[in-house]
Design a protein around this motif. Structure first.
Motif, PDB file in Angstrom:
ATOM      1  N   VAL A 147       1.836   1.696  -3.443  1.00 26.03           N
ATOM      2  CA  VAL A 147       0.995   2.307  -4.197  1.00 26.03           C
ATOM      3  C   VAL A 147       0.753   3.717  -3.864  1.00 26.03           C
ATOM      4  O   VAL A 147       0.655   4.761  -4.680  1.00 26.03           O
ATOM      5  CB  VAL A 147      -0.481   1.854  -3.925  1.00 26.03           C
ATOM      6  CG1 VAL A 147      -1.581   2.305  -4.707  1.00 26.03           C
ATOM      7  CG2 VAL A 147      -0.266   0.148  -4.625  1.00 26.03           C
ATOM      8  N   ASP A 148       0.583   4.235  -2.555  1.00 28.65           N
ATOM      9  CA  ASP A 148       0.352   5.593  -2.138  1.00 28.65           C
ATOM     10  C   ASP A 148       1.566   6.490  -2.538  1.00 28.65           C
ATOM     11  O   ASP A 148       1.147   7.655  -2.936  1.00 28.65           O
ATOM     12  CB  ASP A 148       0.252   5.652  -0.686  1.00 28.65           C
ATOM     13  CG  ASP A 148      -1.007   5.056  -0.089  1.00 28.65           C
ATOM     14  OD1 ASP A 148      -1.851   4.784  -0.747  1.00 28.65           O
ATOM     15  OD2 ASP A 148      -0.904   4.712   1.380  1.00 28.65           O
ATOM     16  N   ASN A 176      -1.751   0.406  -8.371  1.00 34.09           N
ATOM     17  CA  ASN A 176      -2.712  -0.268  -7.464  1.00 34.09           C
ATOM     18  C   ASN A 176      -2.065  -1.400  -6.866  1.00 34.09           C
ATOM     19  O   ASN A 176      -0.884  -1.807  -7.148  1.00 34.09           O
ATOM     20  CB  ASN A 176      -4.015  -0.777  -8.120  1.00 34.09           C
ATOM     21  CG  ASN A 176      -3.583  -1.334  -9.398  1.00 34.09           C
ATOM     22  OD1 ASN A 176      -3.026  -2.530  -9.607  1.00 34.09           O
ATOM     23  ND2 ASN A 176      -4.431  -0.687 -10.776  1.00 34.09           N
ATOM     24  N   ARG A 177      -2.613  -2.082  -5.932  1.00 36.01           N
ATOM     25  CA  ARG A 177      -2.002  -3.451  -5.584  1.00 36.01           C
ATOM     26  C   ARG A 177      -1.784  -4.649  -6.436  1.00 36.01           C
ATOM     27  O   ARG A 177      -0.731  -4.842  -6.447  1.00 36.01           O
ATOM     28  CB  ARG A 177      -2.939  -4.032  -4.381  1.00 36.01           C
ATOM     29  CG  ARG A 177      -3.046  -3.199  -3.051  1.00 36.01           C
ATOM     30  CD  ARG A 177      -3.898  -4.287  -2.162  1.00 36.01           C
ATOM     31  NE  ARG A 177      -4.455  -3.551  -0.995  1.00 36.01           N
ATOM     32  CZ  ARG A 177      -5.162  -4.065  -0.350  1.00 36.01           C
ATOM     33  NH1 ARG A 177      -5.613  -5.294  -0.214  1.00 36.01           N
ATOM     34  NH2 ARG A 177      -5.916  -3.128   0.787  1.00 36.01           N
ATOM     35  N   SER A 178      -2.791  -4.618  -7.295  1.00 40.50           N
ATOM     36  CA  SER A 178      -2.619  -5.713  -8.316  1.00 40.50           C
ATOM     37  C   SER A 178      -1.594  -5.658  -9.015  1.00 40.50           C
ATOM     38  O   SER A 178      -0.550  -6.601  -9.431  1.00 40.50           O
ATOM     39  CB  SER A 178      -3.966  -5.677  -9.067  1.00 40.50           C
ATOM     40  OG  SER A 178      -4.918  -6.265  -8.372  1.00 40.50           O
ATOM     41  N   GLU A 179      -1.056  -4.480  -9.648  1.00 39.30           N
ATOM     42  CA  GLU A 179       0.102  -4.196 -10.425  1.00 39.30           C
ATOM     43  C   GLU A 179       1.322  -4.351  -9.564  1.00 39.30           C
ATOM     44  O   GLU A 179       2.429  -4.847 -10.366  1.00 39.30           O
ATOM     45  CB  GLU A 179      -0.065  -2.830 -11.244  1.00 39.30           C
ATOM     46  CG  GLU A 179       1.077  -2.404 -12.113  1.00 39.30           C
ATOM     47  CD  GLU A 179       0.916  -3.675 -13.379  1.00 39.30           C
ATOM     48  OE1 GLU A 179       2.193  -3.984 -13.478  1.00 39.30           O
ATOM     49  OE2 GLU A 179      -0.029  -4.061 -13.658  1.00 39.30           O
ATOM     50  N   GLU A 219       1.012  -1.071   0.127  1.00 41.82           N
ATOM     51  CA  GLU A 219      -0.110  -0.162  -0.071  1.00 41.82           C
ATOM     52  C   GLU A 219       0.822   1.245   0.035  1.00 41.82           C
ATOM     53  O   GLU A 219       0.457   2.202  -0.768  1.00 41.82           O
ATOM     54  CB  GLU A 219      -1.036  -0.124   1.360  1.00 41.82           C
ATOM     55  CG  GLU A 219      -2.152  -1.138   1.093  1.00 41.82           C
ATOM     56  CD  GLU A 219      -3.102  -0.450   0.078  1.00 41.82           C
ATOM     57  OE1 GLU A 219      -3.145   0.707  -0.436  1.00 41.82           O
ATOM     58  OE2 GLU A 219      -3.845  -1.439  -0.616  1.00 41.82           O
TER      59      GLU A 219
END
Length: 59
Positions: free
Chosen positions: A20-21, A27-30, A17
């Protein structure tokens, strides 16, 4: 793409996270797909630790 459900320790998800932030991944998936690609590429290139296997678990 196929959907995969997996369990990941809370600390690792928090670290994902943060990536991502910070904008490193959208996003998490990527972020997780990127980690899987890296693992596969390292295995294909023969980059392993002395034991002959890469220790991917960082708990």
């Amino acid at each position: 793409m196929e959907r995969v459900t997996l369990r990941i320790p809370k600390q690792q998800i928090e670290e994902v996270e943060q990536l991502v932030d910070s904008g490193e991944f959208p996003n998490r998936s990527e972020a997780i797909r990127s980690a899987v690609r890296e693992m596969i590429n390292e295995q294909a290139d023969g980059h392993t630790e002395q034991s002959g296997k890469r220790n991917w678990a960082k708990v």
